[in-house]
Write a protein that holds these residues in place. Sequence first.
Motif, PDB file in Angstrom:
ATOM      1  N   UNK A 148       0.854  -1.176   0.000  1.00 50.28           N
ATOM      2  CA  UNK A 148       0.000   0.000   0.000  1.00 50.28           C
ATOM      3  C   UNK A 148       0.897   1.236   0.000  1.00 50.28           C
ATOM      4  N   UNK A 149       0.478   2.286  -0.687  1.00 48.65           N
ATOM      5  CA  UNK A 149       1.236   3.544  -0.675  1.00 48.65           C
ATOM      6  C   UNK A 149       0.248   4.701  -0.727  1.00 48.65           C
ATOM      7  N   UNK A 168      -3.383  -9.494  -2.133  1.00 52.66           N
ATOM      8  CA  UNK A 168      -3.674  -9.600  -0.699  1.00 52.66           C
ATOM      9  C   UNK A 168      -2.876 -10.712  -0.020  1.00 52.66           C
ATOM     10  N   UNK A 169      -1.976 -11.392  -0.754  1.00 51.69           N
ATOM     11  CA  UNK A 169      -1.378 -12.620  -0.246  1.00 51.69           C
ATOM     12  C   UNK A 169      -0.429 -12.469   0.920  1.00 51.69           C
ATOM     13  N   UNK A 170       0.212 -11.285   1.033  1.00 52.09           N
ATOM     14  CA  UNK A 170       1.251 -11.057   2.039  1.00 52.09           C
ATOM     15  C   UNK A 170       2.575 -11.653   1.555  1.00 52.09           C
ATOM     16  N   UNK A 171       3.627 -11.441   2.296  1.00 47.84           N
ATOM     17  CA  UNK A 171       5.006 -11.852   2.054  1.00 47.84           C
ATOM     18  C   UNK A 171       5.646 -11.095   0.900  1.00 47.84           C
ATOM     19  N   UNK A 172       5.156 -11.279  -0.334  1.00 44.57           N
ATOM     20  CA  UNK A 172       5.724 -10.582  -1.496  1.00 44.57           C
ATOM     21  C   UNK A 172       4.923  -9.345  -1.880  1.00 44.57           C
ATOM     22  N   UNK A 174       1.350  -6.680  -0.302  1.00 42.18           N
ATOM     23  CA  UNK A 174       0.589  -6.368   0.899  1.00 42.18           C
ATOM     24  C   UNK A 174      -0.346  -7.531   1.238  1.00 42.18           C
ATOM     25  N   UNK A 175      -0.647  -7.641   2.536  1.00 45.83           N
ATOM     26  CA  UNK A 175      -1.630  -8.595   3.008  1.00 45.83           C
ATOM     27  C   UNK A 175      -2.970  -7.913   3.220  1.00 45.83           C
ATOM     28  N   UNK A 176      -3.942  -8.611   3.784  1.00 51.21           N
ATOM     29  CA  UNK A 176      -5.268  -8.021   3.959  1.00 51.21           C
ATOM     30  C   UNK A 176      -5.287  -6.723   4.777  1.00 51.21           C
ATOM     31  N   UNK A 177      -4.466  -6.628   5.815  1.00 50.06           N
ATOM     32  CA  UNK A 177      -4.474  -5.415   6.633  1.00 50.06           C
ATOM     33  C   UNK A 177      -4.093  -4.196   5.799  1.00 50.06           C
ATOM     34  N   UNK A 178      -3.029  -4.324   5.016  1.00 50.93           N
ATOM     35  CA  UNK A 178      -2.596  -3.214   4.166  1.00 50.93           C
ATOM     36  C   UNK A 178      -3.562  -3.000   3.010  1.00 50.93           C
ATOM     37  N   UNK A 204      -2.953 -14.448   2.896  1.00 54.66           N
ATOM     38  CA  UNK A 204      -4.105 -13.557   2.892  1.00 54.66           C
ATOM     39  C   UNK A 204      -5.288 -14.174   2.159  1.00 54.66           C
ATOM     40  N   UNK A 205      -6.486 -13.880   2.616  1.00 49.43           N
ATOM     41  CA  UNK A 205      -7.692 -14.421   2.000  1.00 49.43           C
ATOM     42  C   UNK A 205      -8.744 -13.319   1.841  1.00 49.43           C
TER      43      UNK A 205
END
Length: 232
Positions: A148-149, A168-172, A174-178, A204-205
């Motif tokens: 996110x930016x 939304x996956x996270x790690x590579x 952003x995840x759901x929070x971002x 992320x889901x």
Amino acid sequence: MIEITWLGHGTFQWKLDSGEVVVIDPWVQGNPSFPTGFEFERIDTMLVTHGHFDHIADAVPLARKHKPKVISNYEICRWLESKGVENACGMNKGGSQEAGPLRVTMTHAVHSCGISDEGKILYGGDAAGFVVTLPDARRVYFAGDTAVFSDMALIAEIYEPELAFLPIGDLFTMGPKEAAVACRLVKAKKVIPMHFGTFPPLIGRPADLAELIQGHVDAEIWPLEIGVAAEW
């Protein structure tokens, strides 16, 4: 209307009413989420957000076969040309160009962009997203791989996208929070989650994202089923 088919991970096919087909970030061979038996019958425009294998791996063979207009950053397009791609149309962030009945604008993304080539990592310019203006004037924001930016708010202000594709996956990415913050900044009425579930670390889901924005952001989270066309 356009027909949207998620082909797993960050790969999508859009089919326009005119019959023209757009393919984004093609990854077929080695993609564990790619639907069995799916074949590209036609490709008129190909969009490539960045040079990582899981977004560009099949760009060369598909471009050679179908001869679409291929849009990416300048450096990736030069690399594609070196591999025999005939109609690579490089651009950079903030610019726009026509692709058949579409207008494609390149936007910022926060991500790396090296190209894996014969055991080496080549400079691939800068990762990007796209805003695509459809023939009926609706706009779609395809974020590509990104964190996110804050300037996502400028994308909302300038282009007013009605539909957004967000990782939304996270790690590579952003995840759901971002991604929940990204939903607030982008202000699209519908959000298609992507780049999740392909491998175990991509945790992320869509349900997580939907829960996080409930009561805070006026947007519908629209999870697609891999290989099943949906109309918008």
